[in-house]
Scaffold this active site. Structure first.
Site, PDB file in Angstrom:
ATOM      1  N   ARG A   9       0.843  -1.206   0.000  1.00 22.58           N
ATOM      2  CA  ARG A   9       0.000   0.000   0.000  1.00 22.58           C
ATOM      3  C   ARG A   9       0.876   1.252   0.000  1.00 22.58           C
ATOM      4  NH1 ARG A   9      -2.308   1.587   4.563  1.00 22.58           N
ATOM      5  NH2 ARG A   9      -2.740  -0.505   5.334  1.00 22.58           N
ATOM      6  N   TYR A  17     -14.271  18.134 -16.125  1.00 20.71           N
ATOM      7  CA  TYR A  17     -14.680  16.731 -16.218  1.00 20.71           C
ATOM      8  C   TYR A  17     -15.880  16.470 -15.294  1.00 20.71           C
ATOM      9  CZ  TYR A  17     -14.263  11.666 -15.789  1.00 20.71           C
ATOM     10  OH  TYR A  17     -14.519  10.330 -15.776  1.00 20.71           O
ATOM     11  N   ASP A  42      -5.398  20.049 -14.733  1.00 22.14           N
ATOM     12  CA  ASP A  42      -5.786  18.721 -15.201  1.00 22.14           C
ATOM     13  C   ASP A  42      -5.375  18.667 -16.677  1.00 22.14           C
ATOM     14  OD1 ASP A  42      -7.005  16.441 -16.195  1.00 22.14           O
ATOM     15  OD2 ASP A  42      -8.823  16.677 -14.983  1.00 22.14           O
ATOM     16  N   LYS A  57      -6.432   7.511 -19.853  1.00 26.80           N
ATOM     17  CA  LYS A  57      -6.735   8.080 -21.173  1.00 26.80           C
ATOM     18  C   LYS A  57      -5.513   7.984 -22.098  1.00 26.80           C
ATOM     19  CE  LYS A  57     -10.561   8.970 -19.023  1.00 26.80           C
ATOM     20  NZ  LYS A  57     -10.888  10.263 -18.435  1.00 26.80           N
TER      21      LYS A  57
HETATM   22  C1  LIG Z   1     -11.323  10.646 -17.184  1.00 28.59           C
HETATM   23  C2  LIG Z   1     -10.934  11.930 -16.612  1.00 28.59           C
HETATM   24  C3  LIG Z   1     -10.742  12.076 -15.225  1.00 28.59           C
HETATM   25  C4  LIG Z   1     -10.979  10.944 -14.250  1.00 28.59           C
HETATM   26  O1  LIG Z   1     -10.143   9.859 -14.495  1.00 28.59           O
HETATM   27  P1  LIG Z   1     -10.505   8.317 -14.175  1.00 28.59           P
HETATM   28  O2  LIG Z   1      -9.232   7.624 -14.514  1.00 28.59           O
HETATM   29  O3  LIG Z   1     -11.655   7.923 -15.031  1.00 28.59           O
HETATM   30  O4  LIG Z   1     -10.834   8.262 -12.729  1.00 28.59           O
HETATM   31  C5  LIG Z   1     -10.349  13.321 -14.754  1.00 28.59           C
HETATM   32  N1  LIG Z   1     -10.177  14.372 -15.592  1.00 28.59           N
HETATM   33  C6  LIG Z   1     -10.353  14.269 -16.922  1.00 28.59           C
HETATM   34  C7  LIG Z   1     -10.157  15.457 -17.786  1.00 28.59           C
HETATM   35  C8  LIG Z   1     -10.733  13.044 -17.487  1.00 28.59           C
HETATM   36  O5  LIG Z   1     -10.928  12.956 -18.795  1.00 28.59           O
END
Ligand SMILES: *Cc1c(COP(=O)(O)O)cnc(C)c1O
Length: 380
Positions: free
Chosen positions: A45, A97, A171, A196
């Site tokens: 962890r 998001y 982000d 992504k």
């Molecule tokens: C998908 C996404 C998230 C969240 O990510 P997860 O891996 O699905 O938890 C946060 N910010 C943006 C811009 C995203 O596209």
């Protein structure tokens, strides 16, 4: 080392003793101790060598010392928000998001103020950040934003925010470090859903925070170890394997987006196209300045029923998520942004007719053909 070389070499030094060129996947959740060993590995962890290999690669990609990997982008975002105490205030973009909206509601319930404004509007942005009457602990922005692909000037936001002593988080999921490096523009922390573009194959969830501050690192690692949001070795391996081809995939994905944008422009069923690469995009000049290319996401307003369009396309899968090798189509109002109250959604400009495309690495001619055929089909 330049960026594309770091993608392959960073965090992938040959393993002493065996010479592995691929960092071994460490699955053990506990480590045998002997009294004289330094306490480097203790429990999964907290520590895992495969996770550390991924983290050193992620940090190297942005020329900083630290990265923390998480089980998802949401877990990474939650960790960043855990830095805030009741009474503190965050200024955030309004077009973020869908899951970020939900996380903001959680911190509001803890007594943190989150004010969401259009940070892509320079006048509005400067006014809200310069307002000395309200405290400011953090600025949270997403650029390009999702799903409207608005572009915020990171360097300008960082200048205003740092004058107030606030932490700036970007982000950077939609651009990825291949197209945009917020830390070099003045931001303090970048956030990724590695699910992504970074992993890129739609087969692993992950998240990361990247930054250069050792005190921040100590706090984030302690938080992650306590709440248990560190990813396992197998997932870290998949993310790092994906990273090696990030630049190659992204180049094709951008090329595909540009091909689709050019074709959409001539379609009467399409009324507005959102893409930072278009000279008519409201922040096109900022995009040219801070991004290497305009990205692989495109959204547009459709004069018709988005559900029928999603049914008519064959190569684009009607699915949420983005940044993977397969092209996807979605309607934010019905899918990614469904939990956001309709009023809020419409206020920021996410209409019921908005369609978002995430370009994969297929042949651009096939994607354009598929989309144009679907757009021109007579309504059922
Ligand atoms: C998908 C996404 C998230 C969240 O990510 P997860 O891996 O699905 O938890 C946060 N910010 C943006 C811009 C995203 O596209």
């Amino acid at each position: 080392m330049r960026f594309d070389t770091r993608l392959v070499h960073a965090g992938a030094e040959p393993t002493p003793g065996t010479g592995d060129l691929v960092p071994p996947v460490h699955l053990s959740v506990t480590y045998e101790r002997s009294a004289q060993d330094p306490l480097r590995y203790f429990y999964g962890r907290g520590e895992n060598p495969t996770r550390e290999a991924l983290e050193s690669c992620l940090a190297a990609l942005e020329d900083v010392r630290f990265a923390t990997a998480y089980t998802s982008g949401q877990a990474a975002a939650e960790a960043a928000l855990s830095l805030l105490s009741p009474g503190q205030r965050v200024v955030a973009g309004d077009d973020v998001y869908g899951g970020t909206h939900a996380l903001f509601d959680l911190v509001r319930a803890r007594g943190v103020t989150v004010d969401q404004v259009d940070l892509a509007d320079p006048g509005r942005c400067q006014a809200v950040l310069a307002d000395d009457a309200a405290p400011l602990a953090m600025v949270w922005l997403e650029t390009p934003s999702n799903p409207l692909l608005k572009v915020t000037d990171v360097a300008a936001v960082a200048r205003h925010a740092h004058r107030r002593g606030a932490l700036v988080l970007v982000d950077n999921t939609l651009a990825s470090p291949a197209l945009q490096q917020p830390l070099s523009l003045g931001a303090d922390v970048t956030l990724y859903s590695t699910t992504k573009f970074l992993a890129g194959h739609l087969d692993v969830l992950g998240g990361a925070l990247v930054y250069d501050d050792p005190r921040l690192h100590e706090r984030l690692v302690a938080h992650r170890t306590t709440v248990g949001t560190a990813p396992g070795g197998a997932d870290c391996f998949l993310v790092q394997r994906g990273l090696k081809t990030l630049s190659l995939r992204m180049a094709r994905q951008v090329q595909n987006a540009q091909a689709v944008v050019a074709a959409l422009g001539a379609e009467p069923a399409v009324c507005a196209i959102h893409y930072p690469g278009l000279p008519g995009h409201p922040q096109h000049d900022v995009a040219v300045r801070q991004m290497r290319a305009p990205g692989a996401l495109v959204s547009f307003a459709y004069r018709g029923d988005p559900v029928q369009l999603m049914e008519r396309v064959r190569l684009f899968a009607a699915a949420v998520s983005l940044g993977g090798v397969r092209s996807l189509i979605e309607c934010p109002a019905l899918m990614t942004h469904r939990p956001v109250p309709r009023e809020t959604r419409l206020r920021v400009g996410v209409g019921d007719d908005l369609v978002r495309l995430s370009m994969g690495i297929e042949d651009p001619a096939d994607l354009v053909e598929d989309l144009i055929r679907a757009l021109r089909a007579r309504p059922a």
